[in-house]
Design an enzyme around this catalytic site. Structure first.
Site, PDB file in Angstrom:
ATOM      1  N   SER A 179       5.020 -16.603  38.410  1.00 48.22           N
ATOM      2  CA  SER A 179       6.108 -17.311  39.089  1.00 48.22           C
ATOM      3  C   SER A 179       5.565 -18.237  40.190  1.00 48.22           C
ATOM      4  O   SER A 179       4.694 -19.057  39.901  1.00 48.22           O
ATOM      5  CB  SER A 179       7.094 -16.268  39.633  1.00 48.22           C
ATOM      6  N   ASP A 392      12.423 -17.258  29.311  1.00 47.20           N
ATOM      7  CA  ASP A 392      12.610 -17.476  30.751  1.00 47.20           C
ATOM      8  C   ASP A 392      13.106 -18.894  30.990  1.00 47.20           C
ATOM      9  O   ASP A 392      12.502 -19.842  30.485  1.00 47.20           O
ATOM     10  CB  ASP A 392      11.261 -17.274  31.459  1.00 47.20           C
ATOM     11  N   HIS A 445      10.802 -13.968  32.559  1.00 48.27           N
ATOM     12  CA  HIS A 445      10.059 -14.627  33.637  1.00 48.27           C
ATOM     13  C   HIS A 445       8.782 -13.871  34.000  1.00 48.27           C
ATOM     14  O   HIS A 445       7.740 -14.484  34.213  1.00 48.27           O
ATOM     15  CB  HIS A 445      10.976 -14.759  34.850  1.00 48.27           C
TER      16      HIS A 445
END
Lengths: 468, 468
Positions: A179, A392, A445
């Protein structure tokens, strides 16, 4: 103060200082909620970085379960910025997971994660930037954080930590994260590399980096959400065509006079507003970083300054069991338990309420693209594994593929499925510059959280220099 | 034969014929594997259609659990061609499901499906075309089937069945089905409509039709697989761009001299060959229509003609538990059990081994596109619900959207999410010609099998004339 007293006091202070230094890390043999002694080696501790060590970075170190003397050492940063390393440890690639059952007031319990990456590598999960997880600042000044400060501090952290663990100085070192860490990790790799080149000691046996659904060029990623949503069937063909035409593929920096485009973007936002961004097929549930009622009550006594705020901001609804975020909720109950903190050797009074993600950090977002770091690192020959959970929408695989394409690396092994247990686990492509890209089919994600077996296999193969 | 015997024999024959007619349908109160009496009304039976009723179509009729006197009657055809109506009954929209546990030699057990569409409508699940499920032909000629013959026969079936059930003659009638039925159902609706216009009795209170992941224009659907696979991240951007350029969007009727295109199509096929077409995120498992070892052994004694073949074709591997197809395997054990057949009132000796999908049917695929039927039916004002499980690659939602777009209907209510329990269950759009399109987020080829709660809500709203 008489002449006798002063040296005694000084001695006392020195002893205290030494004790604090000596106690800066400890082996944890038992964890509340986990039955029996831990079947892996866990060390927790603090490393003071920055001005006179005023930023105390907390870490969890899990020794490789294979051959810690030779296995790589992976330093892992969770994103946010502000999400605790505990997320990496307990939800993604670490050796423990919560038993996700309804909370009944007793401490949440833990079980082993059979797909822990620590079966292949030693991992340092670092609560960074300062303020994250159990990391804390000793002074208000030291609580200021930002991308570059984080890079400096984690670099300093790693060098100090390695000096304290000289037996690992020769192990191959990798830096990883997902991320938001996509912006920080490449800069950190660059920093370590630069200092190695400058012969700054200890030399770090840096080999490469790993990034999952990594923020890299936020504009590219934001733009990729629209073709991603179209490909996944969330918006109509007509709206997609209109967006492409009206906005010319640019959905971030839009001319404020371009009403067609702005209206289409608004329509897009409305259509996807109730979709769970981290995995478009999962239910959208309350908050990813919850404040459970009980612990926020506790917090009132722990952190007086926030009391007034507490009464103004209405409590967000709690996730229900069946929500992925319910598992996150358990981390609040667990980490804010006295015995847990004692077991983890959290310094008393160092931290009020533990938060899974502290989005209220004073943090300067300075790296607006990490693209140039990738360019630079590739010329230096570092290995890299870039993977994308393909469901994601926060950092869609299409965005990642777009910046990788811009690197203009030649392809060594073209797009092909990679297989686990006779099933397609995703697709992969290898570039000449030692970069491997992989999708994780059905992943979100934080891909290892959604597809643990597949991501473990991916890591295992890559870290051992095997093809995916 | 003496003078006394002849009339007696004739009488006996007549009695036998009457008994057979009288026994053409029965109420089933208990089903082996289901504990206690059935909490819904199930009738099974045969209707003879075609030349002198030589094609005996078997059906399961489940009465609406709400208000059967007024609720709609839905006639449902499973695809294939050749897949038993039992698939609709036990895996998709009917009131029972298997308990999917490892087969241990005892009869597979059943439980209630809380999302059965029979809570809103009476459903006639028909084993059609002849040869499917328990349907059988009395003569070799009658075993020949094809699209148009199927249309004629199901139309005849429905009229005959309604005459036997006059209390339902005034109920609104809908025709539905999925997959291959997308070619047959619109033609059937057209046929019924035509006969109504010709005042052929009984008049059928035809209201509309429902189609799920429906084959409509096989070329369009085949072509849509490539952008679908790209949107889902199964092929690279580069291959997709090359396919678009090299093939000009046409991947079915390719100029044999166009090597670039042919090579790209081959690459595409290779990349997706191990993907589960019915739902790209599910594991690919052995066969959708298995021949379990036990029952195929049984078959040898039941169907002598296939013996020789049995020894030539190697047994395909059986699916393992955890595979969706394992649930299908149970249907073989259940349907080939003596007591089950007795409970269902299957005519003794009418059928050898029951197969979930009989792909060996002599069947003429005559309808190469059902597009023109949609055009015609829309002018006649029939309602329609067209839905797509959005993770199906057999008939991708993009293909369905393409032919709907070609209908050129004006949009009454544009693309928006439809919601169940505060979650986006999919997207929907309504056209002026009483056509509703809906995607089922995360659904596969037979969407109600993958997303039962969502599909039930979709059906409930639509059949009650509510917006999705």
């Amino acid at each position: 103060m008489d002449k006798l007293c002063f040296p005694l006091l000084l001695l006392l202070l020195l002893v205290q200082l030494c004790m604090q230094l000596a106690a800066s890390y400890s082996t944890v043999k038992f964890l509340p909620g986990f039955q029996g002694p831990l079947p892996f080696e866990l060390e927790t501790g603090y490393v003071g970085v920055g001005e006179s060590g005023d930023a105390q970075l907390f870490y969890y170190f899990v020794k490789s379960e294979k051959n810690p003397r030779e296995d790589p050492l992976l330093l892992w940063l969770t994103g946010g910025p502000g999400c605790s390393a505990f997320s990496g440890l307990a939800y993604e690639i670490g050796p423990i997971n919560f038993n996700v059952v309804e909370y009944n007031g007793s401490l949440p319990t833990l079980h082993l994660n059979p797909y822990s990456w620590t079966k292949e590598a030693s991992i340092l999960f670092v609560d960074s930037p300062v303020g994250t997880g159990y990391s804390y600042a000793k002074t208000p000044l030291a609580s200021q954080a930002g991308d570059f400060k984080q890079v400096q501090q984690v670099d300093q952290f790693l060098r100090k930590w390695l000096l304290d663990h000289p037996e690992l100085l020769s192990n191959p070192v990798y830096i990883g994260g997902d991320s938001y860490s996509g912006l920080v990790v490449p800069a950190l790799v660059q920093q370590i590399s630069n200092e190695n080149e400058e012969d700054i000691k200890p030399l770090i046996n840096l080999q490469g980096y790993i990034l999952g659904n990594a923020a890299t060029e936020p504009t590219v990623e934001e733009n990729s959400k629209i073709p991603f949503a179209h490909g996944m069937g969330l918006i109509s063909n007509e709206l997609y065509e209109s967006l492409k035409m009206g906005c010319g593929g640019e959905y971030v920096n839009v001319d404020p006079k371009n009403e067609v485009c702005l209206n289409d973007i608004q329509a897009f936002s409305k259509l996807t507003s109730e979709i769970e961004g981290a995995h478009i097929l999962e239910p959208r549930c309350p908050f990813s970083s919850p404040k459970p009622r009980e612990s926020s009550r506790k917090r009132r006594s722990l952190n007086v300054n926030e009391q007034s705020q507490e009464f103004l901001v209405p409590e967000p609804p709690l996730p229900t069991i069946g929500c992925r975020t319910y598992g996150y909720l358990l981390s609040y109950y667990w980490n804010n338990d006295y015995n847990v903190r004692k077991a983890l050797r959290i310094r008393l009074g160092s931290k009020g309420e533990w938060q899974r993600c502290n989005f209220g950090l004073p943090y300067a977002r300075e790296i607006h693209s990490s693209f140039s770091y990738h360019v630079s690192l590739s010329t230096k020959g570092y290995r890299s594994l870039i993977y994308s959970g393909d469901h994601d929408m926060m950092v869609p695989f299409l965005g990642t593929e777009a910046w990788i394409k811009s690197l203009n690396y030649s392809i060594a092994d073209d797009w092909r499925p990679w297989i686990l247990h006779s099933q397609v686990a995703g697709y992969t492509r290898t570039y000449s510059n030692r970069m491997t890209y992989a999708t994780v089919k059905g992943g979100g994600h934080t891909a290892p959280e959604y597809r643990p077996a597949e991501c473990y296999a991916m890591f295992q193969r890559w870290i051992n220099h095997d093809p995916l």
